[in-house]
Design a protein around this motif. Structure first.
Motif, PDB file in Angstrom:
ATOM      1  N   ASP A  74       0.839  -1.199   0.000  1.00 47.93           N
ATOM      2  CA  ASP A  74       0.000   0.000   0.000  1.00 47.93           C
ATOM      3  C   ASP A  74       0.869   1.242   0.000  1.00 47.93           C
ATOM      4  O   ASP A  74       1.947   1.275   0.599  1.00 47.93           O
ATOM      5  N   CYS A  76       1.995   4.962   0.984  1.00 52.57           N
ATOM      6  CA  CYS A  76       1.958   5.658   2.266  1.00 52.57           C
ATOM      7  C   CYS A  76       1.406   7.071   2.145  1.00 52.57           C
ATOM      8  O   CYS A  76       1.272   7.772   3.136  1.00 52.57           O
ATOM      9  N   GLY A  77       1.079   7.499   0.934  1.00 54.14           N
ATOM     10  CA  GLY A  77       0.544   8.842   0.785  1.00 54.14           C
ATOM     11  C   GLY A  77       0.180   9.158  -0.646  1.00 54.14           C
ATOM     12  O   GLY A  77       0.180   8.300  -1.520  1.00 54.14           O
ATOM     13  N   SER A  93       1.008  14.293   0.518  1.00 54.50           N
ATOM     14  CA  SER A  93       0.075  14.246   1.641  1.00 54.50           C
ATOM     15  C   SER A  93       0.033  12.825   2.158  1.00 54.50           C
ATOM     16  O   SER A  93      -0.462  11.921   1.469  1.00 54.50           O
ATOM     17  N   PRO A  94       0.520  12.577   3.359  1.00 57.17           N
ATOM     18  CA  PRO A  94       0.460  11.212   3.884  1.00 57.17           C
ATOM     19  C   PRO A  94      -0.971  10.833   4.216  1.00 57.17           C
ATOM     20  O   PRO A  94      -1.796  11.673   4.588  1.00 57.17           O
ATOM     21  N   TYR A  95      -1.314   9.566   4.050  1.00 63.63           N
ATOM     22  CA  TYR A  95      -2.673   9.095   4.327  1.00 63.63           C
ATOM     23  C   TYR A  95      -3.024   9.226   5.802  1.00 63.63           C
ATOM     24  O   TYR A  95      -4.176   9.331   6.143  1.00 63.63           O
ATOM     25  N   SER A  96      -2.032   9.239   6.671  1.00 64.89           N
ATOM     26  CA  SER A  96      -2.309   9.336   8.098  1.00 64.89           C
ATOM     27  C   SER A  96      -2.915  10.686   8.469  1.00 64.89           C
ATOM     28  O   SER A  96      -3.587  10.814   9.482  1.00 64.89           O
ATOM     29  N   ASP A  97      -2.701  11.744   7.659  1.00 63.47           N
ATOM     30  CA  ASP A  97      -3.262  13.061   7.924  1.00 63.47           C
ATOM     31  C   ASP A  97      -4.720  13.159   7.509  1.00 63.47           C
ATOM     32  O   ASP A  97      -5.424  14.039   7.944  1.00 63.47           O
ATOM     33  N   GLN A  98      -5.210  12.282   6.677  1.00 62.22           N
ATOM     34  CA  GLN A  98      -6.573  12.403   6.144  1.00 62.22           C
ATOM     35  C   GLN A  98      -7.574  11.644   6.969  1.00 62.22           C
ATOM     36  O   GLN A  98      -7.423  10.792   7.699  1.00 62.22           O
TER      37      GLN A  98
END
Length: 98
Positions: A74, A76-77, A93-98
């Motif tokens: 997967d 990472c962003g 944009s990392p997925y952890s921020d969304q």
């Protein structure tokens, strides 16, 4: 090859020294010049062999190769390309921020 270059330089120095110290200039240098010629020939042969080896290596690795991923990973962003007047920016944009 470095050894041959060192021998070549040493013989050249000896020849110059003998020519500068003798009154005739060439007395006794024939043997040294013959040795210098032999070493120069060996050095040229060694250099041509290394050049040929380098050429074949560069031919083999001329293009990048594509290798598919062995397993799915997967991302990472998210990457976005944004144009500002005459420049481009790559935004991440990392997925952890969304």
């Amino acid at each position: 090859m470095k050894d041959l270059e060192t021998k070549q330089q040493g013989l050249q120095n000896q020849i110059l020294l003998m020519k500068s110290t003798t009154s005739t200039g060439t007395a006794g240098t024939e043997e040294l010049e013959q040795k210098l010629e032999e070493i120069s020939t060996e050095l040229k042969a060694a250099k041509s062999q290394t050049v040929q080896a380098a050429d074949t290596q560069s031919m083999r690795r001329r293009f990048d190769t594509y290798e598919p991923a062995k397993e799915e990973v997967d991302s990472c962003g998210l990457y976005k390309i944004q144009q500002d007047e005459d420049k481009y920016q790559v935004l991440f944009s990392p997925y952890s921020d969304q």
